[in-house]
Enzyme design. Structure first.
Site, PDB file in Angstrom:
ATOM      1  CB  SER A 123      27.204   3.613   1.456  1.00  0.00           C
ATOM      2  OG  SER A 123      28.610   3.691   1.575  1.00  0.00           O
ATOM      3  CB  ALA A 124      27.646   9.414   2.361  1.00  0.00           C
ATOM      4  CD  GLN A 128      29.127   1.899   4.942  1.00  0.00           C
ATOM      5  OE1 GLN A 128      29.973   1.723   4.100  1.00  0.00           O
ATOM      6  NE2 GLN A 128      28.600   0.883   5.611  1.00  0.00           N
ATOM      7  CE  LYS A 143      25.718  11.385   9.039  1.00  0.00           C
ATOM      8  NZ  LYS A 143      25.210  12.774   8.852  1.00  0.00           N
ATOM      9  CG  ASP A 275      22.666  20.183   1.344  1.00  0.00           C
ATOM     10  OD1 ASP A 275      22.302  20.638   0.241  1.00  0.00           O
ATOM     11  OD2 ASP A 275      23.318  19.128   1.471  1.00  0.00           O
TER      12      ASP A 275
END
Length: 539
Positions: A123-124, A128, A143, A275
């Site tokens: 969970s960001a 999620q 996602k 990243d």
């Protein structure tokens, strides 16, 4: 509208309270608002207090700080490093709320596309990720954009824009332009809120590595603005050293493979994962798995050439020449003292590269250079910084896996290979057609340009400004430049003439080839090689 206004008032109150809590009363006062309470002096540094405040303010602010950690052109380097510590520590939403977003994106009932239960994987701030199974049996990662998150972030941005304008002058003394930061964040977050863009990145990235057995990229099943359905890969996190060892992986090989893949992305494809932190990397069946393609870097052909030449002059121990290429890769304000910067940058480069490559850490070199650049208000172009950041991140991952890993040594073969490709004879001949067109365009436009200059002279509109700064050096430089330009024009003319002789089969002939045309190409080739050698020698 009323609901939004109430949210803005409450949110502004929360922001003021948190700023006061972490000792930023000066900023609150600049808003024309009395400080809610006096905070005892904290033992934390200013940068640490900023990070703590951002963590408390929630998802929008965390996402903004994470963006800024990748942009030392917007904030001081020490603050960018502090923001690297931020993580998306957010609570998950109940699946019942997420379910409606999935069904809306699929335009069908969830049972028509999936079977079984959904298992939450992560969970960001904005989404999620779940593990699920398609009706066809494939195990997938799903996602999903959190419901209502886009509206909430856009409202937060509106508040931030107003606050940024008010406190801009207060923050400029710390080297922070609040208005520009919010503008850049707004552009970036809008891209992350559209999963279609991430799916395009995945497709391009996957195409670049088609047939490469060292890498694994998830297969994409479905994409929309709010939903991505992709292959679930049951790999081992690259940071899980214990599990990797237990599974029989050679950590040295994994480290080399991961770093080489980043180098290939940068130097060959010019499209790279920007990243590659441990959370976005896994190992699966001896392959490196890349995840999350929301932040990607793109390197121009010109900047790749500059980057290669920068390393070339570093290897030759010509520090000032290397410093020139640092400038070419950057955004440089007109008013800076270029000579002083080049001297300081050269001193930094020589400190690192007069020792063995084995002793060099890319991270330390980059941070030292960025501090000097920051002082002179010189900033790497965004994608060029992302390039270095990507290499440095992979260097850090590599050293944790295999402490003896040396990125500077590992990068060298890629640089040499790319240098040979860029400056090969084949590459020069390949570009001869473009050169011919440019020369022809130049001669076509010259008469009209001359007429325009004559008209300005007649009307008294022509203005010429002179500035005497190192005139002798400029004169010599111009002389060399004109000599090279003249030779380049001659070479281009010979190439054009030879092409015409070959095209019209002008005798004498050998088979179907004009001897004069072939001879012209050979002569142009020799002159071209001499010109290149003269340029290299001059540098």
């Amino acid at each position: 509208m009323l609901k939004n206004s109430i949210y803005e008032l409450k949110r502004t109150k929360d922001i003021i309270f948190v700023l006061a809590k972490y000792g930023f009363g000066d900023i609150i006062e600049s808003l024309g608002v009395p400080v809610p309470f006096k905070k005892n002096k904290s033992k934390l540094s200013r940068n640490e207090r900023i990070r703590k405040a951002i963590e408390e303010l929630g998802p929008t602010f965390i996402k903004m700080a994470q963006l800024l950690s990748l942009r030392p052109d917007l904030i001081p380097i020490d603050l960018a490093k502090e923001f690297e510590k931020l993580q998306d520590n957010v609570s998950s939403m109940p699946f019942e709320k997420i379910k409606s977003v999935i069904e809306e994106a699929l335009n069908k009932k969830i049972e028509d596309y999936f079977i079984g239960d959904f298992t939450l994987l992560a969970s960001a701030s904005i989404g999620q990720v779940y593990k699920a199974a398609l009706r066809t049996g494939e195990i997938v990662a799903v996602k999903v954009l959190k419901p209502g998150i886009e509206d909430k972030i856009l409202l937060d941005i509106a508040i931030l824009q107003r606050l940024a304008e008010i406190i801009r002058s207060r923050l400029l003394i710390y080297g922070i332009d609040s208005v520009r930061i919010v503008e850049e964040f707004a552009k970036s977050i809008k891209k992350e809120l559209d999963f279609n863009l991430e799916s395009l990145n995945m497709k391009r990235f996957s195409a670049n590595f088609k047939g490469n057995n060292d890498i694994k990229i998830p297969k994409l099943y479905f994409s929309s603005k709010k939903l991505l359905v992709m292959e679930y890969i049951d790999g081992i996190k690259i940071s899980d050293i214990k599990k990797l060892k237990e599974s029989g992986y050679d950590l040295k090989e994994i480290t080399k493979k991961g770093f080489d893949l980043i180098c290939e992305q940068i130097f060959l494809h010019r499209f790279f994962h920007a990243d590659p932190h441990p959370g976005n990397l896994m190992v699966y069946k001896n392959k490196i798995v890349f995840l999350d393609f929301g932040i990607m870097g793109r390197l121009s052909v010109e900047d790749r050439k500059y980057f290669i030449e920068l390393i070339y002059y570093v290897i030759k121990n010509e520090e000032e020449k290397a410093a020139e290429y640092v400038l070419k890769l950057s955004k440089v304000p007109k008013e800076i003292d270029v000579s002083s910067f080049k001297k300081e940058a050269a001193d930094i480069i020589s400190t690192y590269f007069y020792s063995s490559l084995k002793n060099i850490e890319l991270k330390s070199l980059m941070e030292d250079l960025l501090r000097i650049m920051n002082r002179y208000k010189i900033f790497l172009k965004e994608d060029n910084y992302l390039l270095l950041k990507s290499l440095v991140t992979m260097e850090g991952v590599g050293k944790k896996l295999y402490p003896e890993f040396n990125a500077a040594e590992e990068i060298k073969p890629f640089v040499i290979k790319t240098y040979k490709k860029i400056f090969s004879v084949f590459s020069i001949f390949k570009k001869s057609h473009e050169l011919n067109l440019s020369i022809m365009e130049f001669f076509q436009k010259t008469p009209s340009n001359i007429n325009e200059i004559i008209d300005k002279v007649k009307n008294g509109e022509l203005k010429i400004e002179f500035e005497h700064v190192g005139l002798d050096e400029i004169e010599e430089s111009m002389k060399n430049s004109f000599n090279r330009l003249s030779l380049a024009v001659i070479i281009a003319s010979i190439l054009i003439g030879s092409s015409m002789l070959l095209s019209f089969y002008v005798p004498p002939m050998i088979g179907h080839i004009s001897i004069l045309g072939l001879g012209g190409f050979v002569f142009a080739f020799v002159l071209g090689v001499l010109l290149i050698l003269a340029i290299i020698k001059q540098k």
